[in-house]
Every structure is written in C-alpha cells, then in structure tokens.
Design a protein around this motif. Sequence first.
Motif, PDB file in Angstrom:
ATOM      1  N   TYR A   1      36.354 -41.745 104.223  1.00  7.94           N
ATOM      2  CA  TYR A   1      37.050 -42.820 103.282  1.00  7.94           C
ATOM      3  C   TYR A   1      38.101 -42.389 102.539  1.00  7.94           C
ATOM      4  O   TYR A   1      39.341 -43.364 102.361  1.00  7.94           O
ATOM      5  CB  TYR A   1      35.922 -42.796 101.969  1.00  7.94           C
ATOM      6  N   GLU A   2      38.389 -41.231 102.313  1.00  9.86           N
ATOM      7  CA  GLU A   2      39.687 -40.488 101.543  1.00  9.86           C
ATOM      8  C   GLU A   2      40.765 -41.000 102.606  1.00  9.86           C
ATOM      9  O   GLU A   2      41.732 -41.240 102.022  1.00  9.86           O
ATOM     10  CB  GLU A   2      39.476 -39.186 101.032  1.00  9.86           C
ATOM     11  N   LYS A   3      40.597 -40.740 103.726  1.00  9.22           N
ATOM     12  CA  LYS A   3      41.805 -40.795 104.765  1.00  9.22           C
ATOM     13  C   LYS A   3      41.857 -42.340 105.038  1.00  9.22           C
ATOM     14  O   LYS A   3      43.379 -42.832 104.942  1.00  9.22           O
ATOM     15  CB  LYS A   3      41.277 -40.095 106.083  1.00  9.22           C
ATOM     16  N   TYR A   4      41.085 -43.198 105.091  1.00 11.67           N
ATOM     17  CA  TYR A   4      41.259 -44.496 105.226  1.00 11.67           C
ATOM     18  C   TYR A   4      41.900 -45.144 104.080  1.00 11.67           C
ATOM     19  O   TYR A   4      42.823 -46.010 104.081  1.00 11.67           O
ATOM     20  CB  TYR A   4      40.105 -45.150 105.535  1.00 11.67           C
ATOM     21  N   ALA A   5      41.765 -44.767 102.906  1.00  8.10           N
ATOM     22  CA  ALA A   5      42.300 -45.395 101.562  1.00  8.10           C
ATOM     23  C   ALA A   5      43.501 -45.023 101.552  1.00  8.10           C
ATOM     24  O   ALA A   5      44.210 -45.808 100.877  1.00  8.10           O
ATOM     25  CB  ALA A   5      41.163 -44.722 100.497  1.00  8.10           C
ATOM     26  N   LYS A   6      43.925 -44.078 102.052  1.00 11.15           N
ATOM     27  CA  LYS A   6      45.497 -43.741 101.933  1.00 11.15           C
ATOM     28  C   LYS A   6      46.462 -44.710 102.988  1.00 11.15           C
ATOM     29  O   LYS A   6      47.439 -44.974 102.735  1.00 11.15           O
ATOM     30  CB  LYS A   6      45.821 -42.427 102.487  1.00 11.15           C
ATOM     31  N   ILE A   7      45.608 -45.280 103.794  1.00 10.51           N
ATOM     32  CA  ILE A   7      46.099 -46.326 104.792  1.00 10.51           C
ATOM     33  C   ILE A   7      46.362 -47.756 104.137  1.00 10.51           C
ATOM     34  O   ILE A   7      47.289 -48.454 104.119  1.00 10.51           O
ATOM     35  CB  ILE A   7      45.537 -46.461 106.120  1.00 10.51           C
ATOM     36  N   ALA A   8      45.309 -48.060 103.481  1.00  9.88           N
ATOM     37  CA  ALA A   8      45.108 -49.427 102.783  1.00  9.88           C
ATOM     38  C   ALA A   8      43.793 -49.423 102.098  1.00  9.88           C
ATOM     39  O   ALA A   8      43.069 -48.599 102.250  1.00  9.88           O
ATOM     40  CB  ALA A   8      44.794 -50.761 104.031  1.00  9.88           C
ATOM     41  N   PRO A   9      43.765 -50.494 101.177  1.00  8.99           N
ATOM     42  CA  PRO A   9      42.370 -50.373 100.249  1.00  8.99           C
ATOM     43  C   PRO A   9      41.129 -50.438 101.087  1.00  8.99           C
ATOM     44  O   PRO A   9      41.222 -51.256 101.993  1.00  8.99           O
ATOM     45  CB  PRO A   9      42.719 -51.821  99.483  1.00  8.99           C
ATOM     46  N   THR A  10      40.233 -49.603 100.685  1.00  8.09           N
ATOM     47  CA  THR A  10      39.091 -49.686 101.668  1.00  8.09           C
ATOM     48  C   THR A  10      37.718 -49.780 100.937  1.00  8.09           C
ATOM     49  O   THR A  10      37.325 -49.159  99.827  1.00  8.09           O
ATOM     50  CB  THR A  10      38.899 -48.293 102.185  1.00  8.09           C
ATOM     51  N   TYR A  11      37.041 -50.837 101.219  1.00  7.99           N
ATOM     52  CA  TYR A  11      35.755 -51.442 100.446  1.00  7.99           C
ATOM     53  C   TYR A  11      34.846 -50.967 101.521  1.00  7.99           C
ATOM     54  O   TYR A  11      34.721 -51.166 102.510  1.00  7.99           O
ATOM     55  CB  TYR A  11      35.686 -52.781 100.171  1.00  7.99           C
ATOM     56  N   VAL A  12      33.637 -50.268 100.771  1.00  6.54           N
ATOM     57  CA  VAL A  12      32.397 -49.648 101.685  1.00  6.54           C
ATOM     58  C   VAL A  12      31.157 -50.299 101.050  1.00  6.54           C
ATOM     59  O   VAL A  12      30.820 -50.333  99.965  1.00  6.54           O
ATOM     60  CB  VAL A  12      32.561 -48.266 101.388  1.00  6.54           C
TER      61      VAL A  12
ATOM     62  N   GLU B   1      30.422 -50.682  97.093  1.00  5.19           N
ATOM     63  CA  GLU B   1      28.892 -50.518  96.857  1.00  5.19           C
ATOM     64  C   GLU B   1      28.488 -48.914  96.598  1.00  5.19           C
ATOM     65  O   GLU B   1      27.457 -48.535  96.351  1.00  5.19           O
ATOM     66  CB  GLU B   1      28.117 -51.005  97.996  1.00  5.19           C
ATOM     67  N   LEU B   2      29.554 -48.099  96.695  1.00  7.28           N
ATOM     68  CA  LEU B   2      29.683 -46.832  96.424  1.00  7.28           C
ATOM     69  C   LEU B   2      30.183 -46.147  95.359  1.00  7.28           C
ATOM     70  O   LEU B   2      30.225 -45.188  95.119  1.00  7.28           O
ATOM     71  CB  LEU B   2      30.180 -46.123  97.866  1.00  7.28           C
ATOM     72  N   GLY B   3      30.907 -47.295  94.471  1.00  7.29           N
ATOM     73  CA  GLY B   3      31.573 -47.181  93.253  1.00  7.29           C
ATOM     74  C   GLY B   3      32.861 -46.719  93.343  1.00  7.29           C
ATOM     75  O   GLY B   3      33.447 -46.482  92.181  1.00  7.29           O
ATOM     76  N   HIS B   4      33.667 -47.029  94.559  1.00  6.85           N
ATOM     77  CA  HIS B   4      35.033 -46.880  94.423  1.00  6.85           C
ATOM     78  C   HIS B   4      35.609 -48.196  93.650  1.00  6.85           C
ATOM     79  O   HIS B   4      35.137 -49.334  94.128  1.00  6.85           O
ATOM     80  CB  HIS B   4      35.652 -46.759  95.852  1.00  6.85           C
ATOM     81  N   GLU B   5      36.676 -47.934  92.941  1.00  2.00           N
ATOM     82  CA  GLU B   5      37.560 -48.972  92.520  1.00  2.00           C
ATOM     83  C   GLU B   5      38.609 -49.228  93.660  1.00  2.00           C
ATOM     84  O   GLU B   5      39.211 -48.661  93.974  1.00  2.00           O
ATOM     85  CB  GLU B   5      38.223 -48.743  91.211  1.00  2.00           C
ATOM     86  N   VAL B   6      38.720 -50.565  94.052  1.00  2.00           N
ATOM     87  CA  VAL B   6      39.323 -50.905  95.220  1.00  2.00           C
ATOM     88  C   VAL B   6      40.288 -52.016  94.795  1.00  2.00           C
ATOM     89  O   VAL B   6      39.834 -53.167  94.229  1.00  2.00           O
ATOM     90  CB  VAL B   6      38.612 -51.410  96.417  1.00  2.00           C
ATOM     91  N   LYS B   7      41.597 -51.819  95.067  1.00  3.36           N
ATOM     92  CA  LYS B   7      42.427 -52.830  94.583  1.00  3.36           C
ATOM     93  C   LYS B   7      42.863 -53.887  95.973  1.00  3.36           C
ATOM     94  O   LYS B   7      43.337 -53.350  96.611  1.00  3.36           O
ATOM     95  CB  LYS B   7      43.842 -52.297  94.300  1.00  3.36           C
ATOM     96  N   ILE B   8      42.255 -55.114  95.685  1.00  4.46           N
ATOM     97  CA  ILE B   8      42.421 -56.038  96.558  1.00  4.46           C
ATOM     98  C   ILE B   8      43.702 -56.651  96.590  1.00  4.46           C
ATOM     99  O   ILE B   8      44.270 -57.635  95.517  1.00  4.46           O
ATOM    100  CB  ILE B   8      41.430 -57.193  96.631  1.00  4.46           C
ATOM    101  N   PRO B   9      44.542 -56.770  97.679  1.00  6.28           N
ATOM    102  CA  PRO B   9      45.827 -57.509  97.624  1.00  6.28           C
ATOM    103  C   PRO B   9      45.813 -59.039  97.386  1.00  6.28           C
ATOM    104  O   PRO B   9      44.597 -59.663  97.636  1.00  6.28           O
ATOM    105  CB  PRO B   9      46.210 -57.270  99.007  1.00  6.28           C
ATOM    106  N   ALA B  10      46.675 -59.776  96.824  1.00  8.89           N
ATOM    107  CA  ALA B  10      46.730 -61.208  96.561  1.00  8.89           C
ATOM    108  C   ALA B  10      46.296 -61.753  97.974  1.00  8.89           C
ATOM    109  O   ALA B  10      45.760 -63.000  97.887  1.00  8.89           O
ATOM    110  CB  ALA B  10      47.922 -61.509  95.856  1.00  8.89           C
ATOM    111  N   ASP B  11      47.017 -61.387  98.949  1.00  7.35           N
ATOM    112  CA  ASP B  11      47.118 -62.123 100.242  1.00  7.35           C
ATOM    113  C   ASP B  11      46.640 -60.993 101.321  1.00  7.35           C
ATOM    114  O   ASP B  11      47.544 -60.114 101.612  1.00  7.35           O
ATOM    115  CB  ASP B  11      48.548 -62.704 100.627  1.00  7.35           C
ATOM    116  N   VAL B  12      45.499 -60.989 101.792  1.00  3.81           N
ATOM    117  CA  VAL B  12      45.046 -60.415 102.933  1.00  3.81           C
ATOM    118  C   VAL B  12      45.049 -60.863 104.270  1.00  3.81           C
ATOM    119  O   VAL B  12      44.509 -62.070 104.548  1.00  3.81           O
ATOM    120  CB  VAL B  12      43.492 -59.790 102.883  1.00  3.81           C
TER     121      VAL B  12
END
Length: 356
Positions: free
Chosen positions: A174-185, A87-98
């Motif tokens: 966001y930038e810090k968390y996105a380095k750990i795992a895909p992050t959706y906001v 919802e903030l416009g970030h493109e997020v790659k969602i893993p096949a199996d979360v």
Amino acid sequence: MAKRVNRVKGSWRIKISALVCCVLVIGLLSGCGDKGDSGTADGDQQATKNAATEVSNAGEGGDKSTEETQTPDEVAAAGEERTVTDELGHEVKIPADVSKVFAPNMEDSLLKLGVKPVAQWANGKIGHAYLQEELNGIPLIDFSGGLPSPEALMSYEPDLIVLHTETYAADGTYEKYAKIAPTYVFKNASGNVEKSLATLGDLLGKAPEADEALANYRQKASEAKDKLSQVVGDKKVAIIRFAPRGVSLMGGNYLCGFVIHQDLGLGKSKLVENENAANISLEILPQLDADYVFVINAYDQGTERMKEMTESQIWKSMPAVKNGQVYEANNAYWLGSGLIAYEKIVDDVVRSITGQ
C-alpha cells in the motif's frame, strides 16, 4: 472716505445676495433630484450593503450552508478534489477527474460503469476470459508471481489505484502504491459485489451508472427467482468446486454461491448451512442433500479430481445424477466477481433448471 465705505457695503450686499441665491437654487435642484431618484438612491445604498455582505461572507469561506450539504457527487461534479476513507482507514484524496484507473480483479465492475482500466489482471497471459471481448487491447499484468512492482505499475500512469482485497495491500505494498497514485483498499470487494460496485461508482463519479446497473440486476434476479421457485420449490441446490488442491462445496456467502442461495433464494445443503465452504470427499459425498448440482472445474485445473469423483459408483448413485440434474458450469464467470458474471450465472441457472 464715506463714499469708499458705501461702495464696500454695496459690494458685500451683492456678494451675499448672490450666495443666498446659489444656495436656494442648489436646494431646489437637490429637492427635485431626491423626489425623482429616491428609489434609485435607496436601491444603490441597499446594493452597496448587499455587496459588502457578500464580500464579508466570501472572506469567511463563502456560503457555509451550501458547502455543508454538498454530496460527494456534487463535489465531484464541481471539479473538486475530495478526501474519502477506505475500508482500512486510509484517508485517500480522490482527484476531481479520474481518467486512468487500475483496479485488478474489479474489471467486471469497471465495465459495468462504462470504464476501462489502464491495465488488467491476468494469471500468466490469461485474463478474465468472459471479459476479454470488452477488454480487447487493454494490457495484461501477470499476478501469478505476486503483485506488479511499483516500477511496472508506474509506467501506466494511473490517476487512481483500487485494491479489491486487503491482502493486496499487505507487506508494504500500500505504501509503495500510494506514492504512485491515490490508493483505495477494500477489505474484500468480492464479499459484497453490490456494495463494492456502489463504492467504486462513487469513487469514479459514476454513481448514476452504478445505481442503474444495480437496479437492472435486482430486477433480473427477482424475475429469475420467481421462475425457479415454481420448479424447485423447497428442493436444494449444491455447487461443487473441483480444484488441484481438493474438492469443496461452496456456501452462500460469496461469488456464485451468493447468487444462487441469496439472490435466487435456492436452498443449500446442510453441509454448508453456516459455512462459506466445506471439503467434499467420496466418504462425505453420500451426505450431500441436494436435488440439483452444479460442478465447476476451477480454471480447468481440477480435471483429474473431477474425473475421479464423477466416475465413482458413489457419485452415480446420487439422486441428482440419476435424475439428470447435474450441470457443468462455466468456471470463467461462475468464479467471477461482478454483475456481468452474476447475470450470466442467473441465466445459466434458469436455463439449466427450467429449460427456458
């Protein structure tokens, strides 16, 4: 010399005759073969053409029509990573199996989908009280001093991080968390619990579970609305929230206010007709036009203000108080954000007002 020439001519005649016979025999055999296997031969040729076409299509990226019509659920079911936009416009790659998700303050919705987080939100050492039975054993992360550090979050090895409000993503988080795992906001998941549950279900490959949960809640709310309308009619209901910083009248756009005024269709005070909330004081209290009042002691921290107001003569003179139509609500889930909380609120309202 003449005899030699005759022998040579005779030899050539024999050879030519033999060759002609061979040609005739081969021709006859070929003719028989063509008549008996013409369908197979044609089929082999067609199969070859088909195979060639398939190989050509594969080289061009496969069956394009199938790819273009695949839904997110079909992509997830096929075990493929996919890209979504939050919802903030970030493109997020969602893993096949979360399998490991961290979604603080969305534990209610996760549980509705049959998912337990790797860690849960807490204020100090207290998580969402009404969910603790189901979240038993899930580590608590204290948010009282702000969001957890990337180092603390990394230790849980999440596959996906979901932040329920854009304020959580501010100041470089966001930038810090996105380095750990895909992050959706989400901008504000609490603003529309039903929509955010559907989105969460899609992210986690749990769309059918989300649809079922939503259908069940809507049916429950609809049945409760019918019961309440017979008792309440056009009378109004107010929700007063007592907190350390003040007393407020909750509107109908979020949390328990949304449940009561929108899902259950109960009328609200003119003081919050077009507002999310309004400050309430002893001076304003006489203007409160409500026949039923629910009071919330926010996180058990508004006790002092609640006592001060409810012991006043102004409070005791209110029609709702005189008629015994003031009810203290459970702050644990009346300020909760999710269908588990909403269902409990519906039950409380029906029981309080109708006695059922």
